[in-house]
Design a protein around this motif. Structure first.
Motif, mmCIF file in Angstrom:
data_model
loop_
_atom_site.group_PDB
_atom_site.id
_atom_site.type_symbol
_atom_site.label_atom_id
_atom_site.label_comp_id
_atom_site.label_asym_id
_atom_site.label_seq_id
_atom_site.Cartn_x
_atom_site.Cartn_y
_atom_site.Cartn_z
ATOM 1 N N ASN A 157 -4.374 -5.823 -11.490
ATOM 2 C CA ASN A 157 -5.037 -4.721 -10.028
ATOM 3 C C ASN A 157 -5.905 -5.984 -9.496
ATOM 4 O O ASN A 157 -6.023 -5.522 -8.186
ATOM 5 N N ASN A 158 -6.549 -6.867 -9.714
ATOM 6 C CA ASN A 158 -7.297 -7.627 -9.552
ATOM 7 C C ASN A 158 -6.201 -9.274 -8.329
ATOM 8 O O ASN A 158 -7.071 -9.477 -7.305
ATOM 9 N N GLN A 159 -5.327 -9.293 -9.154
ATOM 10 C CA GLN A 159 -4.591 -10.131 -8.424
ATOM 11 C C GLN A 159 -3.890 -9.604 -7.171
ATOM 12 O O GLN A 159 -3.521 -10.282 -6.132
ATOM 13 N N ASN A 190 -3.329 -8.913 -1.565
ATOM 14 C CA ASN A 190 -3.595 -8.220 -0.143
ATOM 15 C C ASN A 190 -4.128 -8.610 1.108
ATOM 16 O O ASN A 190 -4.575 -8.766 2.029
ATOM 17 N N ARG A 191 -6.026 -9.254 0.197
ATOM 18 C CA ARG A 191 -7.208 -9.838 1.091
ATOM 19 C C ARG A 191 -6.489 -11.363 1.679
ATOM 20 O O ARG A 191 -6.159 -11.030 2.859
ATOM 21 N N ARG A 220 2.376 -10.030 5.942
ATOM 22 C CA ARG A 220 2.146 -9.026 4.328
ATOM 23 C C ARG A 220 1.973 -9.406 3.197
ATOM 24 O O ARG A 220 3.068 -10.850 2.818
ATOM 25 N N PRO A 221 1.978 -8.175 2.137
ATOM 26 C CA PRO A 221 1.810 -8.983 0.968
ATOM 27 C C PRO A 221 3.447 -9.725 0.428
ATOM 28 O O PRO A 221 2.813 -11.268 -0.495
ATOM 29 N N THR A 222 4.064 -9.566 0.781
ATOM 30 C CA THR A 222 4.929 -9.623 0.031
ATOM 31 C C THR A 222 5.410 -11.067 0.891
ATOM 32 O O THR A 222 6.115 -11.888 -0.370
#
Length: 90
Positions: A21-23, A28-29, A37-39
């Motif tokens: 979750n932290n990663q 995302n930030r 985009r995150p990907t």
């Protein structure tokens, strides 16, 4: 970074990555800050990491348990190439 279809002869290899979750939050930030985009950002981070000789050496020192699978890094024309230790068929 290449995404989607219409790639001609270029091959795209999909890799699923599991994040904590932290990663995921950090990715995302950073993606939002970089207007990506995150990907796309994750792919860019992987690409940059695999072309960073210092990082590859550090990872091998920490995690490489089989000396026969250790990579020798060659910088030819500004491009990083991987060669398995003991092989000359590059």
């Amino acid at each position: 970074m290449i995404e989607g279809k219409g790639l001609g002869n270029k091959k795209v290899h999909r890799v699923n990555v599991s994040l904590t979750n932290n990663q995921s939050y950090k990715l995302n930030r950073l993606a939002a800050a970089c207007n990506m985009r995150p990907t796309t950002l994750a792919g860019l981070l992987i690409e940059k990491s695999l072309n960073n000789a210092e990082l590859i050496e550090e990872l091998q020192k920490e995690y490489c348990t089989q000396s026969s699978y250790r990579l020798v890094l060659l910088n030819r024309g500004g491009e990083l190439h991987y060669l398995l230790k003991g092989r000359e068929d590059f």
